[in-house]
Design a protein around this motif. Structure first.
Motif, short mmCIF file in Angstrom:
data_model
loop_
_atom_site.label_atom_id
_atom_site.label_comp_id
_atom_site.label_asym_id
_atom_site.label_seq_id
_atom_site.Cartn_x
_atom_site.Cartn_y
_atom_site.Cartn_z
N VAL A 130 -6.69 93.01 38.23
CA VAL A 130 -7.49 91.79 38.30
C VAL A 130 -6.60 90.57 38.56
O VAL A 130 -6.91 89.72 39.39
N ALA A 131 -5.46 90.50 37.84
CA ALA A 131 -4.56 89.36 37.99
C ALA A 131 -3.96 89.29 39.39
O ALA A 131 -3.93 88.21 40.02
N ILE A 132 -3.49 90.42 39.89
CA ILE A 132 -2.84 90.44 41.21
C ILE A 132 -3.80 89.99 42.30
O ILE A 132 -3.49 89.13 43.13
N PRO A 147 -18.60 78.89 42.26
CA PRO A 147 -18.58 80.20 41.59
C PRO A 147 -17.35 81.05 41.91
O PRO A 147 -16.74 81.63 41.00
N ILE A 148 -16.95 81.11 43.17
CA ILE A 148 -15.82 81.96 43.55
C ILE A 148 -14.52 81.41 42.96
O ILE A 148 -13.71 82.15 42.40
N THR A 149 -14.31 80.11 43.10
CA THR A 149 -13.09 79.49 42.58
C THR A 149 -12.98 79.66 41.07
O THR A 149 -11.92 80.02 40.54
N TYR A 150 -14.09 79.41 40.38
CA TYR A 150 -14.07 79.56 38.92
C TYR A 150 -13.77 81.01 38.54
O TYR A 150 -12.94 81.27 37.65
N THR A 151 -14.44 81.95 39.19
CA THR A 151 -14.24 83.37 38.88
C THR A 151 -12.80 83.79 39.08
O THR A 151 -12.19 84.47 38.23
N PHE A 165 -6.24 101.16 38.11
CA PHE A 165 -6.14 100.03 39.04
C PHE A 165 -7.45 99.85 39.80
O PHE A 165 -7.94 98.73 39.97
N ILE A 166 -8.02 100.96 40.25
CA ILE A 166 -9.31 100.91 40.94
C ILE A 166 -10.39 100.37 40.00
O ILE A 166 -11.24 99.56 40.39
N GLY A 167 -10.34 100.81 38.74
CA GLY A 167 -11.30 100.30 37.75
C GLY A 167 -11.20 98.79 37.60
O GLY A 167 -12.22 98.11 37.44
N GLY A 168 -9.99 98.26 37.64
CA GLY A 168 -9.80 96.82 37.56
C GLY A 168 -10.45 96.09 38.73
O GLY A 168 -11.09 95.04 38.55
N LEU A 169 -10.30 96.64 39.92
CA LEU A 169 -10.92 96.02 41.10
C LEU A 169 -12.44 96.04 40.99
O LEU A 169 -13.12 95.07 41.36
N LEU A 170 -12.97 97.16 40.48
CA LEU A 170 -14.43 97.26 40.28
C LEU A 170 -14.91 96.23 39.28
O LEU A 170 -15.94 95.58 39.47
N SER A 171 -14.14 96.05 38.19
CA SER A 171 -14.55 95.09 37.16
C SER A 171 -14.51 93.66 37.69
O SER A 171 -15.38 92.85 37.36
N LEU A 194 -14.95 92.68 40.87
CA LEU A 194 -16.08 92.50 41.77
C LEU A 194 -17.39 92.39 40.98
O LEU A 194 -18.23 91.52 41.26
N ALA A 195 -17.55 93.27 39.98
CA ALA A 195 -18.79 93.29 39.20
C ALA A 195 -19.00 91.96 38.48
O ALA A 195 -20.10 91.38 38.53
#
Length: 275
Positions: free
Chosen positions: A40-42, A169-173, A208-214, A216-217
């Motif tokens: 998520v951080a990267i 929304p995008i910037t805050y997220t 790592f994939i789980g992080g990307l999913l989280s 996006l979700a």
């Protein structure tokens, strides 16, 4: 609620159930959760380089939310150490829509119609009922599951207010998730040391994939909360328990009884009322 927001939220629910199943299936869930946060951080930092700075009004909420997310991570991991996905997940997710509706009313002045409120209650009741076994709520990690639900409510309302104040929304997220993604590894290193975090393990890619999913979700959810009632969005998001129940049944060896299917029907009715 607009139909496109409903569809996006349901898609986020599916993604959310997916990354929770990845976390529940891991051998060392604290490590898996931390790797998710690194992902998520990267990605968040990389995206932030191409966005305008976050508005001053949103920073305070982004920082508070990042801290609350770390608390949520720790409680979620602890709840999964003692309970099945099919039990702990419904308690954590089912308790949050009502809490969010109440908190949004107090802190953001939100009001929802009676139909939507009934839908939110049905979704919550249906979700929590999935955790019962033979009319008993026998969940070994119940305090941690309930604590997880409280953290969900706290960070959801914080983000709902923060994203509206920021107007982006995008910037805050991205900035909130970057802060969260940096804080969680720091906590892990404090608990276990840097060597434990950086040691290669077989589940690294899945985490790592789980992080990307989280990422996006939750990005979808924050976007939805920028223009729709927080409680209603939360209740729709928590339909992820329907997906979690199926994932638990097909991939994690958990049971799917007639009672669970009836609970899923109650959740579906509540979803229709909200929509």
């Amino acid at each position: 609620m607009p139909f496109d927001i409903i569809l996006l939220t349901l898609f986020a629910a599916l993604l959310h159930a997916g990354w929770n199943a990845l976390l529940r299936g891991g051998a060392d869930r604290l490590w898996s959760m931390t790797i998710m946060c690194l992902a998520v951080a990267i990605v968040s930092v990389a995206i932030a380089l191409f966005l305008a700075p976050l508005a001053k009004a949103g920073w305070r909420y982004a920082v508070v939310s990042a801290v609350l997310h770390v608390g949520y991570n720790l409680f979620l991991v602890r709840s999964y150490q003692a309970g099945d996905l099919g039990q702990t997940y419904p308690i954590a997710r089912g308790s949050s829509p009502i809490l969010i509706t109440l908190a949004a009313s107090v802190f953001a002045g939100e009001r929802v119609g009676m139909g939507a409120l009934l839908g939110i209650v049905l979704v919550s009741v249906g979700i929590v009922s999935l955790a019962f076994k033979e009319r008993r709520l026998a969940v070994p990690s119940l305090p941690y599951a309930l604590g997880t639900g409280c953290f969900i409510a706290a960070y959801s309302v914080t983000d709902g207010i923060g994203v509206r104040l920021s107007g982006a929304p995008i910037t805050y997220t991205v900035w909130m998730c970057a802060l969260w993604g940096i804080l969680m590894p720091s906590v892990y290193i404090g608990l276990r040391g840097a060597r434990s975090l950086l040691t290669w393990r077989p589940g690294f890619i899945m985490a790592f994939i789980g992080g990307l999913l989280s990422l996006l979700a939750y990005g979808i959810i924050i976007y939805a909360m920028s223009g729709a009632p927080m409680g209603a969005v939360s209740a729709l998001r928590e339909t992820s328990v329907l997906f979690a129940a199926l994932i638990g049944y097909f991939f994690l060896g958990e049971t799917l009884t007639v009672r669970k299917m009836l609970a899923c029907a109650v959740i579906a009715i509540g979803t229709i009322l909200i929509g």
